[in-house]
Design an enzyme around this catalytic site. Sequence first.
Site, mmCIF file in Angstrom:
data_model
loop_
_atom_site.group_PDB
_atom_site.id
_atom_site.type_symbol
_atom_site.label_atom_id
_atom_site.label_comp_id
_atom_site.label_asym_id
_atom_site.label_seq_id
_atom_site.Cartn_x
_atom_site.Cartn_y
_atom_site.Cartn_z
ATOM 1 N N ARG A 104 -32.485 53.939 -47.452
ATOM 2 C CA ARG A 104 -32.759 55.383 -47.445
ATOM 3 C C ARG A 104 -31.699 56.165 -46.663
ATOM 4 N NH1 ARG A 104 -38.699 55.823 -48.607
ATOM 5 N NH2 ARG A 104 -38.646 58.020 -48.140
ATOM 6 N N TYR B 207 -29.458 59.154 -47.902
ATOM 7 C CA TYR B 207 -30.137 60.450 -47.982
ATOM 8 C C TYR B 207 -30.417 60.990 -46.581
ATOM 9 C CZ TYR B 207 -33.700 63.856 -49.512
ATOM 10 O OH TYR B 207 -34.428 64.997 -49.752
ATOM 11 N N ASN C 193 -45.389 59.982 -60.478
ATOM 12 C CA ASN C 193 -45.826 58.641 -60.907
ATOM 13 C C ASN C 193 -47.327 58.588 -61.147
ATOM 14 O OD1 ASN C 193 -43.353 57.417 -60.862
ATOM 15 N ND2 ASN C 193 -43.861 55.912 -59.297
ATOM 16 N N PHE C 194 -48.105 59.020 -60.153
ATOM 17 C CA PHE C 194 -49.568 58.893 -60.260
ATOM 18 C C PHE C 194 -50.100 59.717 -61.430
ATOM 19 C CE2 PHE C 194 -50.782 57.670 -55.567
ATOM 20 C CZ PHE C 194 -50.027 56.520 -55.686
ATOM 21 N N GLY D 9 -51.444 51.439 -49.259
ATOM 22 C CA GLY D 9 -51.857 52.798 -49.629
ATOM 23 C C GLY D 9 -52.353 53.624 -48.453
ATOM 24 N N ASP E 80 -40.076 52.533 -45.663
ATOM 25 C CA ASP E 80 -40.981 53.585 -46.138
ATOM 26 C C ASP E 80 -41.738 54.175 -44.920
ATOM 27 O OD1 ASP E 80 -42.276 54.113 -49.160
ATOM 28 O OD2 ASP E 80 -43.609 54.646 -47.510
ATOM 29 N N GLN F 235 -46.154 57.568 -41.836
ATOM 30 C CA GLN F 235 -46.943 58.798 -41.716
ATOM 31 C C GLN F 235 -46.006 59.998 -41.747
ATOM 32 O OE1 GLN F 235 -48.874 58.643 -37.898
ATOM 33 N NE2 GLN F 235 -46.994 58.202 -36.785
HETATM 34 P P1 NAD Z 1 -34.093 67.564 -57.844
HETATM 35 O O1 NAD Z 1 -33.494 66.200 -57.957
HETATM 36 O O2 NAD Z 1 -35.060 67.986 -58.883
HETATM 37 O O3 NAD Z 1 -32.970 68.674 -57.745
HETATM 38 C C1 NAD Z 1 -31.697 68.436 -57.210
HETATM 39 C C2 NAD Z 1 -30.688 69.149 -58.079
HETATM 40 O O4 NAD Z 1 -29.375 68.980 -57.530
HETATM 41 C C3 NAD Z 1 -30.641 68.599 -59.511
HETATM 42 O O5 NAD Z 1 -30.645 69.662 -60.409
HETATM 43 C C4 NAD Z 1 -29.327 67.816 -59.544
HETATM 44 O O6 NAD Z 1 -28.790 67.713 -60.845
HETATM 45 C C5 NAD Z 1 -28.484 68.633 -58.600
HETATM 46 N N1 NAD Z 1 -27.356 67.895 -58.000
HETATM 47 C C6 NAD Z 1 -27.393 66.669 -57.422
HETATM 48 N N2 NAD Z 1 -26.168 66.346 -56.960
HETATM 49 C C7 NAD Z 1 -25.355 67.409 -57.234
HETATM 50 C C8 NAD Z 1 -23.990 67.677 -57.017
HETATM 51 N N3 NAD Z 1 -23.189 66.797 -56.398
HETATM 52 N N4 NAD Z 1 -23.474 68.861 -57.443
HETATM 53 C C9 NAD Z 1 -24.265 69.760 -58.090
HETATM 54 N N5 NAD Z 1 -25.575 69.551 -58.329
HETATM 55 C C10 NAD Z 1 -26.111 68.386 -57.911
HETATM 56 O O7 NAD Z 1 -34.772 67.628 -56.391
HETATM 57 P P2 NAD Z 1 -35.660 68.765 -55.730
HETATM 58 O O8 NAD Z 1 -36.970 68.174 -55.421
HETATM 59 O O9 NAD Z 1 -35.581 70.013 -56.508
HETATM 60 O O10 NAD Z 1 -34.894 68.945 -54.337
HETATM 61 C C11 NAD Z 1 -34.013 70.040 -54.117
HETATM 62 C C12 NAD Z 1 -33.503 69.967 -52.685
HETATM 63 O O11 NAD Z 1 -34.603 70.030 -51.766
HETATM 64 C C13 NAD Z 1 -32.734 68.692 -52.373
HETATM 65 O O12 NAD Z 1 -31.638 69.000 -51.545
HETATM 66 C C14 NAD Z 1 -33.744 67.866 -51.605
HETATM 67 O O13 NAD Z 1 -33.109 66.995 -50.701
HETATM 68 C C15 NAD Z 1 -34.554 68.926 -50.886
HETATM 69 N N6 NAD Z 1 -35.912 68.452 -50.583
HETATM 70 C C16 NAD Z 1 -36.850 68.349 -51.556
HETATM 71 C C17 NAD Z 1 -38.114 67.880 -51.241
HETATM 72 C C18 NAD Z 1 -39.196 67.769 -52.268
HETATM 73 O O14 NAD Z 1 -40.288 67.296 -51.950
HETATM 74 N N7 NAD Z 1 -39.028 68.190 -53.494
HETATM 75 C C19 NAD Z 1 -38.409 67.492 -49.920
HETATM 76 C C20 NAD Z 1 -37.401 67.587 -48.971
HETATM 77 C C21 NAD Z 1 -36.162 68.091 -49.303
HETATM 78 N N1 UDP Z 2 -45.608 55.610 -53.546
HETATM 79 C C1 UDP Z 2 -46.616 54.837 -54.110
HETATM 80 N N2 UDP Z 2 -46.588 54.624 -55.453
HETATM 81 C C2 UDP Z 2 -45.647 55.156 -56.266
HETATM 82 C C3 UDP Z 2 -44.628 55.947 -55.689
HETATM 83 C C4 UDP Z 2 -44.632 56.144 -54.323
HETATM 84 O O1 UDP Z 2 -47.514 54.343 -53.410
HETATM 85 O O2 UDP Z 2 -45.716 54.916 -57.489
HETATM 86 C C5 UDP Z 2 -45.635 55.869 -52.094
HETATM 87 C C6 UDP Z 2 -44.325 55.571 -51.362
HETATM 88 O O3 UDP Z 2 -44.271 54.221 -50.975
HETATM 89 C C7 UDP Z 2 -44.413 56.525 -50.189
HETATM 90 C C8 UDP Z 2 -45.192 57.715 -50.736
HETATM 91 O O4 UDP Z 2 -45.832 57.259 -51.918
HETATM 92 O O5 UDP Z 2 -45.140 55.941 -49.148
HETATM 93 C C9 UDP Z 2 -44.322 58.907 -51.081
HETATM 94 O O6 UDP Z 2 -43.259 58.468 -51.898
HETATM 95 P P1 UDP Z 2 -42.195 59.448 -52.574
HETATM 96 O O7 UDP Z 2 -41.183 58.570 -53.222
HETATM 97 O O8 UDP Z 2 -42.893 60.445 -53.401
HETATM 98 O O9 UDP Z 2 -41.555 60.273 -51.358
HETATM 99 P P2 UDP Z 2 -41.031 59.918 -49.897
HETATM 100 O O10 UDP Z 2 -41.276 58.460 -49.568
HETATM 101 O O11 UDP Z 2 -39.592 60.254 -49.943
HETATM 102 O O12 UDP Z 2 -41.843 60.793 -49.040
#
Ligand code: NAD
Ligand code: UDP
Length: 316
Positions: free
Chosen positions: A147, A150, A195-196, A212, A278, A281
């Site tokens: 991870r 990221y 997924n769910f 879980g 993973d 919490q």
């Molecule tokens: P997403 O994957 O749907 O969107 C990301 C977008 O960025 C996509 O359209 C992808 O094609 C584009 N992208 C990736 N690499 C790129 C690059 N090098 N140049 C140009 N475009 C690029 O994800 P999201 O859920 O919409 O997340 C958006 C942002 O919010 C991300 O930075 C993510 O880290 C952050 N974020 C999201 C969540 C969440 O729960 N959704 C939580 C924490 C942070």
């Molecule tokens: N998870 C799960 N089943 C799935 C996908 C994810 O139990 O099919 C769990 C995963 O292990 C994590 C939580 O759900 O504990 C959230 O996962 P997700 O990938 O959505 O986001 P993140 O771990 O980045 O918060």
Amino acid sequence: MKNYHFNKRILVTGGAGFLGSHLCERLIKEGHDVVCVDNFFTGRRRNVAHLLDNPQFEILRHDITFSLFVEVDEIYNLACPASPIHYQHDPVQTTKTSVIGAINMLGLAKRVGAKIFQASTSEVYGDPDVHPQTEAYWGRVNPIGPRSCYDEGKRCAETLFFDYYRQNDVKIKVARIFNTYGPNMHPNDGRVVSNFIMQALRGEPITIYGDGQQTRSFCYVSDLIDGFLKLMDSADDISGPINLGNPGEFTMLELAETVIKLTGSKSELVYEELPEDDPKQRQPDITQAKEKLGWEPTVSLEEGLKPTIKYFKQYV
Ligand code: NAD
Ligand code: UDP
């Protein structure tokens, strides 16, 4: 060169992704001109198809690890794959997107005098031993695990944002986003909500990783986008980092049960191996967002899951 109009010209990187597409739509509704930049790694044109004919909207296929020159008043930097499956697919590119992308966007902000928002993440807290997580917590992140591309990429991006702020007076707004869900999520992105729901709708087994009992706090997308705009429009001395998320905390088993109930599915639960590192919490402390932005989420998990389930039905 400043805009002659009242509306702002706003760049949204990652604008064709899940959060980006909602943000573009909202900014257009607010009357602004939007330049959406995306390399379409995880984003899709269909997420913004309804905006393509709008004269306030412009879309550019571009990878933010390369320089970009556009005249804008504000930048929302969202580009980066967010789902573990996607960001681990090409980890070097993930770090490049966060780090080189941040340098490019901050350089652009500095050059054109734009205010810049960073979509950071609760992942900067890693597998946290402080619960709920406050912004003052420095986190517990493995620097060399699957991870890390990221988590550490986003941490380094935060460092760059604060150094451009201190060194170059760039106006920054850093949001630490907690798990968010809603329509326009990619049906195969591997995140737990997609997924769910897809498994429940298809009558396939629901995959619980580990026992879980790990928790997450889920924010509905419209609430989050409200928070984005409030942070961007906040006073200049509010730079963050600031947590944006819904403090309602659920185990993955509770989430599975809720999805099964709302879909009326007969899916069974299957238990699979917990992915490495993973987090056990996660729950945001949103005191700062409440006090400084007057923001807090309003949509409960059940309320938000309903339109999300409806959206996913088209993919079954
Ligand atoms: P997403 O994957 O749907 O969107 C990301 C977008 O960025 C996509 O359209 C992808 O094609 C584009 N992208 C990736 N690499 C790129 C690059 N090098 N140049 C140009 N475009 C690029 O994800 P999201 O859920 O919409 O997340 C958006 C942002 O919010 C991300 O930075 C993510 O880290 C952050 N974020 C999201 C969540 C969440 O729960 N959704 C939580 C924490 C942070
Ligand atoms: N998870 C799960 N089943 C799935 C996908 C994810 O139990 O099919 C769990 C995963 O292990 C994590 C939580 O759900 O504990 C959230 O996962 P997700 O990938 O959505 O986001 P993140 O771990 O980045 O918060």
